[in-house]
Write an enzyme that holds these catalytic residues in place. Structure first.
Site, PDB file in Angstrom:
ATOM      1  CG  HIS A  68      -1.953   1.040   1.283  1.00  0.00           C
ATOM      2  ND1 HIS A  68      -3.147   0.894   1.949  1.00  0.00           N
ATOM      3  CD2 HIS A  68      -1.985   2.290   0.760  1.00  0.00           C
ATOM      4  CE1 HIS A  68      -3.864   1.999   1.835  1.00  0.00           C
ATOM      5  NE2 HIS A  68      -3.159   2.879   1.121  1.00  0.00           N
ATOM      6  CG  HIS A 126      -1.392   6.151  -2.504  1.00  0.00           C
ATOM      7  ND1 HIS A 126      -2.538   5.960  -3.248  1.00  0.00           N
ATOM      8  CD2 HIS A 126      -1.677   5.679  -1.253  1.00  0.00           C
ATOM      9  CE1 HIS A 126      -3.471   5.418  -2.479  1.00  0.00           C
ATOM     10  NE2 HIS A 126      -2.973   5.234  -1.259  1.00  0.00           N
ATOM     11  CG  HIS A 145      -7.769   3.308  -0.144  1.00  0.00           C
ATOM     12  ND1 HIS A 145      -7.103   2.761  -1.202  1.00  0.00           N
ATOM     13  CD2 HIS A 145      -6.853   4.102   0.499  1.00  0.00           C
ATOM     14  CE1 HIS A 145      -5.851   3.214  -1.211  1.00  0.00           C
ATOM     15  NE2 HIS A 145      -5.667   4.026  -0.190  1.00  0.00           N
ATOM     16  CD  GLU A 159      -7.712   6.388   4.737  1.00  0.00           C
ATOM     17  OE1 GLU A 159      -8.289   6.383   3.629  1.00  0.00           O
ATOM     18  OE2 GLU A 159      -6.594   6.932   4.927  1.00  0.00           O
ATOM     19  CG  ASP A 168      -1.651   5.588   2.822  1.00  0.00           C
ATOM     20  OD1 ASP A 168      -1.899   5.419   1.633  1.00  0.00           O
ATOM     21  OD2 ASP A 168      -2.506   6.014   3.635  1.00  0.00           O
ATOM     22  CG  ASP A 169      -0.171   8.897   0.648  1.00  0.00           C
ATOM     23  OD1 ASP A 169      -0.100   8.854  -0.591  1.00  0.00           O
ATOM     24  OD2 ASP A 169      -1.180   8.517   1.286  1.00  0.00           O
TER      25      ASP A 169
HETATM   26  N1  ADE Z   1      -4.776   8.687  -1.726  1.00  0.00           N
HETATM   27  C1  ADE Z   1      -3.527   8.703  -1.262  1.00  0.00           C
HETATM   28  N2  ADE Z   1      -3.489   8.291   0.006  1.00  0.00           N
HETATM   29  C2  ADE Z   1      -4.773   7.984   0.359  1.00  0.00           C
HETATM   30  C3  ADE Z   1      -5.387   7.493   1.534  1.00  0.00           C
HETATM   31  N3  ADE Z   1      -4.714   7.215   2.656  1.00  0.00           N
HETATM   32  N4  ADE Z   1      -6.726   7.319   1.527  1.00  0.00           N
HETATM   33  C4  ADE Z   1      -7.440   7.603   0.432  1.00  0.00           C
HETATM   34  N5  ADE Z   1      -6.902   8.068  -0.694  1.00  0.00           N
HETATM   35  C5  ADE Z   1      -5.575   8.246  -0.738  1.00  0.00           C
HETATM   36 ZN    ZN Z   2      -3.790   4.746   0.564  1.00  0.00          ZN
END
Ligand code: ADE
Ligand code: ZN
Length: 342
Positions: free
Chosen positions: A19, A21, A199, A202, A280-281
């Site tokens: 996971h 991005h 997703h 969350e 994630d990011d």
């Molecule tokens: N796009 C990038 N990171 C995300 C996240 N944690 N949840 C939803 N969309 C995303």
């Molecule tokens: Zn994500």
């Protein structure tokens, strides 16, 4: 075992990242470099300024900044450089396999053609094995705040590239954009032999997770935290061995959890769920794979068995062929619990 030894074990274990991005790995330094290279104005004076802006009280707060950051990504070379930088960080954290999301609609909406984005990412991914010793797969996400017709158009644009795309995902604003909105495009992706991720849970309720299973027919669940509010759903996820791609630092930064000590990862493992750790990011949330492991080891008192289970789950939940999964699992078993380095 001491915390430091457990963090060291997590660092040494081979892991898969499921996971991530790619646009979320855009570090402030690269944001500035690309803004300069492409003569794009950004509303920040310094790297410190950027980091100070990375304070979010929910998912939408983050998404607004994330889409703004993307604006510096203009050329094939930009996407290539971004992907190479991530592969470098993955390798440094002993990530041996990465399944990478990208958001083509975040770029086509700004006039950057689909082919520019995917060519840059794929040219870098072709180097992932020879230069970094990391295998990789690419997953194309649909933005759920846009319409299903736009997602279908994106799937059509991707048609010539499907040999290089392992699956589709669903990301962006969750609440108000339930999975059922995308049932047709997910069915079309399945018909084309693509793996399906979404997703869910969350910020959205357990029903969004259930409908992702029932209506989208997902192979893998991204986040899934709020599934724990529903015992029947937990039992179903456990019995079907559904993989959850959990993102601890993301959950903290986006206020999905108030405090890392309240993070559900340990509970997920104790309930028998196939939970994994992911970043994630990472450029926005304060750390890559090993930083995510360290944060949960510290806050949740994970033991060596938990850490090994998380590493194992990451390969079991991957879209790798069975033989490659087995090889990684054997390497995990061979990793000594204590480092013998002086
Ligand atoms: N796009 C990038 N990171 C995300 C996240 N944690 N949840 C939803 N969309 C995303
Ligand atoms: Zn994500």
């Amino acid at each position: 075992m001491k915390r430091s030894a457990l963090i060291d074990l997590a660092r040494r274990l081979p892991k898969a990242e499921l996971h991530l991005h790619i646009e979320g790995s855009l570090e402030p330094e690269m944001l500035f470099a690309l803004a300069k290279r492409n003569a794009v104005d950004i509303p920040f004076k310094s790297v410190e300024d950027v980091r100070a802006a990375y304070r979010f009280s929910n998912l939408q707060d983050f998404l607004d900044i994330y889409y703004q950051g993307m604006n510096v990504l203009r050329t094939e070379e930009d996407f290539f450089d971004l992907t190479i930088a991530y592969l470098n960080r993955a390798r440094a954290d002993n990530v041996r396999h990465a399944e990478i999301f990208f958001d083509p609609q975040g770029h086509t909406a700004r006039g950057i053609p689909f082919d520019v984005t995917i060519s840059g990412v794929l040219t870098a991914l072709k180097l992932s094995v020879p230069q970094f010793g990391v295998t990789s797969k690419l997953i194309m996400c649909f933005l759920r705040h846009l319409s299903e017709a736009e997602a279908l158009a994106t799937l059509k644009e991707a048609e010539p590239w499907l040999g290089d795309i392992a699956g589709v995902g669903l990301d962006s604003t969750e609440v108000g954009h339930p999975p059922e909105k995308f049932a047709s495009v997910f069915a079309a992706a399945k018909e084309r032999g693509l793996k399906l991720c979404a997703h869910a849970g969350e910020e959205g309720p357990p029903d969004y997770v259930r409908n992702s299973l029932d209506l989208l027919k997902i192979d893998r669940l991204d986040h899934g935290n709020r599934s724990l509010e529903d015992d029947a759903l937990v039992a179903r996820l456990r019995d079907t061995e559904m993989t959850l791609t959990v993102c601890p630092l993301s959950n903290l930064k986006l206020c999905v959890v108030k405090d890392m000590r309240a993070h559900p990862l340990k509970r997920m493992l104790d309930l028998g769920l196939r939970a994994t750790v992911n970043s994630d990011d990472p450029a926005y949330f304060g750390g890559y794979m090993n930083a995510n492991f360290a944060s949960v080891i510290e806050a949740l008192d994970l033991d060596a068995d938990d850490i090994r289970a998380l590493a194992r789950n990451s390969f079991l939940g991957s879209f790798l062929p069975e033989g490659q999964k087995r090889a990684h699992l054997a390497a995990i078993e061979k990793t000594p619990v204590q480092s013998f380095a002086p």
